[in-house]
Design an enzyme around this catalytic site. Structure first.
Site, PDB file in Angstrom:
ATOM      1  CG  ASP A   1      -1.245  -0.384  13.659  1.00  0.00           C
ATOM      2  OD1 ASP A   1      -1.567   0.591  13.085  1.00  0.00           O
ATOM      3  OD2 ASP A   1      -1.318  -1.442  13.142  1.00  0.00           O
TER       4      ASP A   1
ATOM      5  CD  GLU B   1      -2.942  -0.690   9.954  1.00  0.00           C
ATOM      6  OE1 GLU B   1      -2.672  -1.658  10.773  1.00  0.00           O
ATOM      7  OE2 GLU B   1      -3.849  -0.340   9.640  1.00  0.00           O
ATOM      8  CD  GLU B   2      -2.767   3.424   6.005  1.00  0.00           C
ATOM      9  OE1 GLU B   2      -4.097   2.983   5.807  1.00  0.00           O
ATOM     10  OE2 GLU B   2      -2.652   4.243   7.030  1.00  0.00           O
TER      11      GLU B   2
END
Length: 540
Positions: free
Chosen positions: A261, A279-280
């Site tokens: 991540d 990541e989001e």
């Protein structure tokens, strides 16, 4: 339920009250949750009114939500959703969420009464603070209830910033939809909505673990410490296999590798705001990751967070502004002996906007140690030492460390001996075939040098005795020769120390302005059609 030290640490951040060793909702909140559970809320406007009533019952009115939150909820559920979608949401999903939240006190009571949480190495929900190594096991059902609290904006926000905790309520997610509408923001919300639709039709029964990992900053005989430059320079660990993937996505890899991540130091980054990069997006398609934002403060330079067992619920296309929810995803990953899906995600945060400082020694060490912390097996030291010996490497590399320290139920630390390692939850995986799946970590919005970061991650994976690194280039032009260069390096039978020393030599030249080409070009200029370059025969 006895008020344990673990519960005491997280209680200020939960929406529940406690009296006589029992967790409970205030009576006014119970009434509102029953209205939700009874299907008496049928519009975005009434939904937000219920949210306001719940927050008032919990005395959260003094902790205001984002200004346009109510308008965001109304926009999505009354306008963005079709009439049929809205009807199903309010008749089938909202009642399940209301009843699930009513059960949150009993779910937590069951969680804290779990026999595992009475052991000296507790796995109970607690604030897992910086430099506090430990692991937390949560059922997917408990996670669903916690995310229900996020949806209804019920988590207290007081002191979260002070204690370096990310926000976890969904108010900004919805408010930003109204304030600055974009399709990617709408589609992020659709992923969350789809998650709730799925769990309302069939509640998953697995387990997810959240672990804070750390390389200790001071040398002592009980911990693996942060390596220094000499450690990397003299390492005799061989380089692991390097796989280059010019297409495909990290989360689609099928080799059970640890997925990287590309994290913000605050876990989740802008997942619950306007962010929509690697990541989001991972947090949207696997919303159970969001639960870690409740109890994991920001990562320090010597820390990483590993999450095992999350389920993926959504398919998607695009990236950033082109991100779109594209329907259901059926996660068919096998589960391990602890009931966790064999999806392993490690969050490591790169330097932000590093510019030329990323070529300085202290920043090279920061990045490689961050990756090493994430990739290292958090198991008994003896297991790691054994793997080094199996690879023909000097066991003196970690003479300062004799075990990995784990937190005990009383908040102190104890050392687990080798003879108990087969019973330790860290050692449940068959680790020999678990590599690393990664890509251009810290090279997008964070502005890092992709060639530098590639080599750093390869070195860290190798030193952590991972069998391979699967690198997804996402078609980045700077890495078009990566496969060829990696094959050449492996053919030279270099060690971690050999490649690190070359990286340091390059970075020194780059920092001094003596070269402005990328590392791959600098190392093997012949593949770019500019002659044979530097003489590497002494390292061949």
């Amino acid at each position: 339920m006895e008020e344990s030290e673990e519960l005491q640490s997280i209680l200020p951040y939960l929406p529940l009250l406690m009296r006589s060793s029992s967790l409970f909702w205030p009576s006014q909140a119970v009434e509102t949750l029953r209205e939700l559970g009874g299907g008496r809320v049928d519009s975005g406007r009434l939904l937000f009114q219920a949210i306001s009533d719940l927050r008032k019952a919990l005395s959260l009115s003094s902790q205001p939500l984002s200004p346009s939150t109510s308008l965001g909820y109304e926009l999505f559920f009354d306008e963005v959703m079709s009439g049929e979608e809205s009807r199903k949401w309010f008749q089938e999903v909202v009642p399940v969420l209301g009843n699930l939240l009513l059960r949150l006190p009993s779910l937590l009571e069951t969680h804290y009464q779990n026999p595992h949480n009475s052991m000296r190495r507790t796995t109970a929900l607690r604030l897992l603070d910086s430099q506090q190594q430990g692991i937390i096991f949560l059922s997917q059902e408990l996670i669903a209830a916690l995310l229900g609290c996020s949806f209804f904006c019920l988590f207290p926000v007081k002191d979260r910033y002070v204690n370096h905790l990310p926000m976890i309520n969904f108010d900004e997610l919805f408010a930003s939809l109204y304030e600055d509408y974009s399709q990617k923001q709408e589609n992020k919300i659709w992923c969350i909505i789809h998650y709730f639709q799925r769990i309302s039709s069939k509640m998953p029964k697995g387990i997810v673990s959240f672990e804070r990992k750390a390389l200790h900053l001071k040398n002592d005989y009980t911990h693996i410490s942060c390596p220094d430059a000499n450690f990397w320079s003299t390492s005799t660990v061989p380089l692991c296999r390097f796989e280059v993937h010019n297409s495909g996505l990290i989360e689609d890899q099928s080799s059970e590798a640890v997925e990287v991540d590309f994290a913000n130091k605050y876990l989740g980054g802008g997942a619950l705001g306007r962010g929509c990069v690697q990541e989001e997006i991972r947090f949207m398609v696997s919303p159970e990751l969001i639960a870690g934002m409740l109890f994991l403060p920001a990562m320090a330079d010597n820390e990483a967070i590993e999450i095992v067992g999350v389920e993926r619920f959504s398919s998607y296309t695009g990236y950033a502004s082109s991100f779109r929810f594209s329907g259901d995803y059926v996660d068919e990953r096998e589960v391990d002996a602890l009931g966790r899906r064999k999806t392993r995600i490690v969050a490591i945060d790169a330097l932000c906007s590093p510019g030329t400082r990323q070529y300085r020694m202290n920043f090279l060490l920061r990045e490689i140690n961050k990756a090493f912390c994430g990739f290292l097996y958090q198991c008994e030291y003896q297991l790691y030492q054994k793997k080094l010996q199996e690879n023909g490497c000097s066991s003196a590399l970690f003479d300062a460390a004799t075990s990995t320290s784990m937190e005990t139920s009383d908040g102190k630390f104890s050392n687990h001996k080798a003879e108990n390692s087969q019973n330790d939850y860290h050692c449940m995986d068959q680790v020999d075939n678990i590599g690393v799946a990664t890509g251009n970590w810290g090279c997008g919005a964070f502005g890092g040098d992709p060639e530098l970061k590639t080599i750093i991650q390869w070195l860290a994976s190798s030193q952590a005795v991972r069998p391979f690194i699967a690198y997804y280039t996402f078609g980045l032009e700077a890495l078009q020769s990566l496969d060829e260069v990696a094959h050449w390096i492996l053919a030279q039978r270099w060690t971690v120390g050999d490649l690190w020393n070359m990286l340091v030599e390059y970075s020194t030249s780059r920092s001094k302005g003596e070269t402005n080409v990328g590392f791959l070009h600098w190392l093997l200029p012949s593949i770019y059609g500019h002659g044979t370059g530097i003489d590497l025969s002494n390292l061949a």
